[in-house]
Motif scaffolding. Structure first.
Motif, PDB file in Angstrom:
ATOM      1  N   LEU A 106       0.815  -1.213   0.000  1.00 50.29           N
ATOM      2  CA  LEU A 106       0.000   0.000   0.000  1.00 50.29           C
ATOM      3  C   LEU A 106       0.852   1.268   0.000  1.00 50.29           C
ATOM      4  O   LEU A 106       0.451   2.285  -0.557  1.00 50.29           O
ATOM      5  N   LYS A 107       2.021   1.227   0.620  1.00 52.59           N
ATOM      6  CA  LYS A 107       2.874   2.416   0.673  1.00 52.59           C
ATOM      7  C   LYS A 107       3.358   2.820  -0.713  1.00 52.59           C
ATOM      8  O   LYS A 107       3.467   3.996  -1.032  1.00 52.59           O
ATOM      9  N   LYS A 108       3.630   1.844  -1.563  1.00 51.64           N
ATOM     10  CA  LYS A 108       4.068   2.125  -2.942  1.00 51.64           C
ATOM     11  C   LYS A 108       2.891   2.097  -3.917  1.00 51.64           C
ATOM     12  O   LYS A 108       3.092   2.283  -5.113  1.00 51.64           O
ATOM     13  N   ASP A 109       1.689   1.836  -3.417  1.00 56.59           N
ATOM     14  CA  ASP A 109       0.488   1.675  -4.243  1.00 56.59           C
ATOM     15  C   ASP A 109       0.723   0.626  -5.338  1.00 56.59           C
ATOM     16  O   ASP A 109       0.339   0.787  -6.488  1.00 56.59           O
ATOM     17  N   ASP A 110       1.391  -0.452  -4.956  1.00 56.59           N
ATOM     18  CA  ASP A 110       1.718  -1.553  -5.864  1.00 56.59           C
ATOM     19  C   ASP A 110       0.877  -2.759  -5.465  1.00 56.59           C
ATOM     20  O   ASP A 110       1.222  -3.502  -4.546  1.00 56.59           O
ATOM     21  N   ILE A 111      -0.250  -2.916  -6.151  1.00 50.31           N
ATOM     22  CA  ILE A 111      -1.197  -3.981  -5.841  1.00 50.31           C
ATOM     23  C   ILE A 111      -1.384  -4.815  -7.105  1.00 50.31           C
ATOM     24  O   ILE A 111      -1.703  -4.267  -8.166  1.00 50.31           O
ATOM     25  N   ALA A 112      -1.156  -6.115  -6.997  1.00 52.14           N
ATOM     26  CA  ALA A 112      -1.284  -6.988  -8.163  1.00 52.14           C
ATOM     27  C   ALA A 112      -1.994  -8.282  -7.755  1.00 52.14           C
ATOM     28  O   ALA A 112      -1.774  -8.815  -6.671  1.00 52.14           O
ATOM     29  N   PHE A 113      -2.857  -8.737  -8.659  1.00 47.63           N
ATOM     30  CA  PHE A 113      -3.619  -9.958  -8.443  1.00 47.63           C
ATOM     31  C   PHE A 113      -3.531 -10.851  -9.663  1.00 47.63           C
ATOM     32  O   PHE A 113      -3.278 -10.378 -10.774  1.00 47.63           O
ATOM     33  N   THR A 114      -3.781 -12.123  -9.460  1.00 51.76           N
ATOM     34  CA  THR A 114      -3.999 -13.059 -10.558  1.00 51.76           C
ATOM     35  C   THR A 114      -5.463 -13.457 -10.484  1.00 51.76           C
ATOM     36  O   THR A 114      -5.928 -13.911  -9.438  1.00 51.76           O
ATOM     37  N   ILE A 115      -6.172 -13.253 -11.581  1.00 51.37           N
ATOM     38  CA  ILE A 115      -7.580 -13.633 -11.651  1.00 51.37           C
ATOM     39  C   ILE A 115      -7.665 -14.939 -12.418  1.00 51.37           C
ATOM     40  O   ILE A 115      -7.137 -15.045 -13.532  1.00 51.37           O
ATOM     41  N   LEU A 116      -8.305 -15.931 -11.821  1.00 50.18           N
ATOM     42  CA  LEU A 116      -8.438 -17.261 -12.434  1.00 50.18           C
ATOM     43  C   LEU A 116      -9.889 -17.430 -12.898  1.00 50.18           C
ATOM     44  O   LEU A 116     -10.799 -17.472 -12.084  1.00 50.18           O
ATOM     45  N   VAL A 117     -10.056 -17.528 -14.207  1.00 55.30           N
ATOM     46  CA  VAL A 117     -11.375 -17.662 -14.806  1.00 55.30           C
ATOM     47  C   VAL A 117     -11.553 -19.116 -15.254  1.00 55.30           C
ATOM     48  O   VAL A 117     -10.716 -19.642 -15.989  1.00 55.30           O
ATOM     49  N   PRO A 118     -12.626 -19.778 -14.806  1.00 57.80           N
ATOM     50  CA  PRO A 118     -12.819 -21.174 -15.207  1.00 57.80           C
ATOM     51  C   PRO A 118     -13.155 -21.281 -16.690  1.00 57.80           C
ATOM     52  O   PRO A 118     -13.845 -20.433 -17.248  1.00 57.80           O
ATOM     53  N   VAL A 119     -12.630 -22.321 -17.297  1.00 58.32           N
ATOM     54  CA  VAL A 119     -12.923 -22.595 -18.709  1.00 58.32           C
ATOM     55  C   VAL A 119     -13.619 -23.943 -18.795  1.00 58.32           C
ATOM     56  O   VAL A 119     -13.045 -24.946 -19.133  1.00 58.32           O
ATOM     57  N   LYS A 120     -14.891 -23.942 -18.469  1.00 57.05           N
ATOM     58  CA  LYS A 120     -15.700 -25.173 -18.450  1.00 57.05           C
ATOM     59  C   LYS A 120     -16.431 -25.315 -19.753  1.00 57.05           C
ATOM     60  O   LYS A 120     -16.838 -24.400 -20.355  1.00 57.05           O
TER      61      LYS A 120
END
Length: 192
Positions: free
Chosen positions: A178-192
């Motif tokens: 939060l101090k560097k405003d460096d926020i990263a996520f991996t979003i996993l989308v199902p492929v059914k």
């Protein structure tokens, strides 16, 4: 003269047969693209997308999510991301409601989960034990599935992949600075 026509006919027939064999072999052998058997092995898996965000956008998303999850709760609370994670809410105290503010230091774990370590607490002008307040929150606030409040450890553990999202999308926290405003996520989308 008869032999020239006969030889020409046999050469032309041979060329046609050779052309037909080549065309049939090209049609019968698989292409260099993905094969059907390989495609079947991906069913039930997830496709990942890497997303960078900032505190401002994430504030909107978190509080919208909390509004939906706690719509039927009588106790109102919200989260603000600043230099740290801040939780604002109220505590009933006899006939009064006391304002509370809890601050947490976030840490993204290797497995994609998020740990919020208790940093400070303010409840009106009262000084209550942190474990008591966290215990009160876990018993009285509607907490989303995947959020585990651990009063004895003075932390909140967020199992990111258990958060209920639309279309069975899962999320992993990669960075949460939060101090560097460096926020990263991996979003996993199902492929059914």
């Amino acid at each position: 003269m008869k032999n020239k026509w006969k030889i020409g006919f046999l050469v032309l027939l041979g060329i046609n047969l050779l052309f037909a064999i080549i065309m049939l072999s090209l049609l019968m052998f698989p292409s260099g693209g993905p094969q059907t058997s390989k495609l079947k092995s991906h069913i039930g898996e997830h496709v990942s997308f890497h997303v960078k965000s900032n505190k401002n956008d994430l504030n909107k998303l978190i509080n919208h999510y909390l509004e939906e999850e706690a719509a039927d709760s009588s106790i109102d609370y919200r989260i603000i991301l600043g230099e740290e994670v801040e939780l604002y809410g109220t505590l009933p105290f006899f006939s009064e409601e006391l304002n509370m503010k809890l601050t947490f230091e976030p840490k993204a774990l290797v497995n994609g989960d998020l740990v919020l370590k208790q940093k400070s607490m303010t409840i009106g002008s009262l000084h209550l034990p942190i474990s008591y307040v966290l215990n009160f929150i876990s018993e009285n606030y509607k907490i989303p599935k995947g959020v585990d409040i651990r009063p004895k450890d003075k932390l909140i553990y967020v199992t990111m992949q258990q958060l209920k999202l639309k279309s069975d999308i899962k999320i992993k926290a990669d960075k949460f600075d939060l101090k560097k405003d460096d926020i990263a996520f991996t979003i996993l989308v199902p492929v059914k």
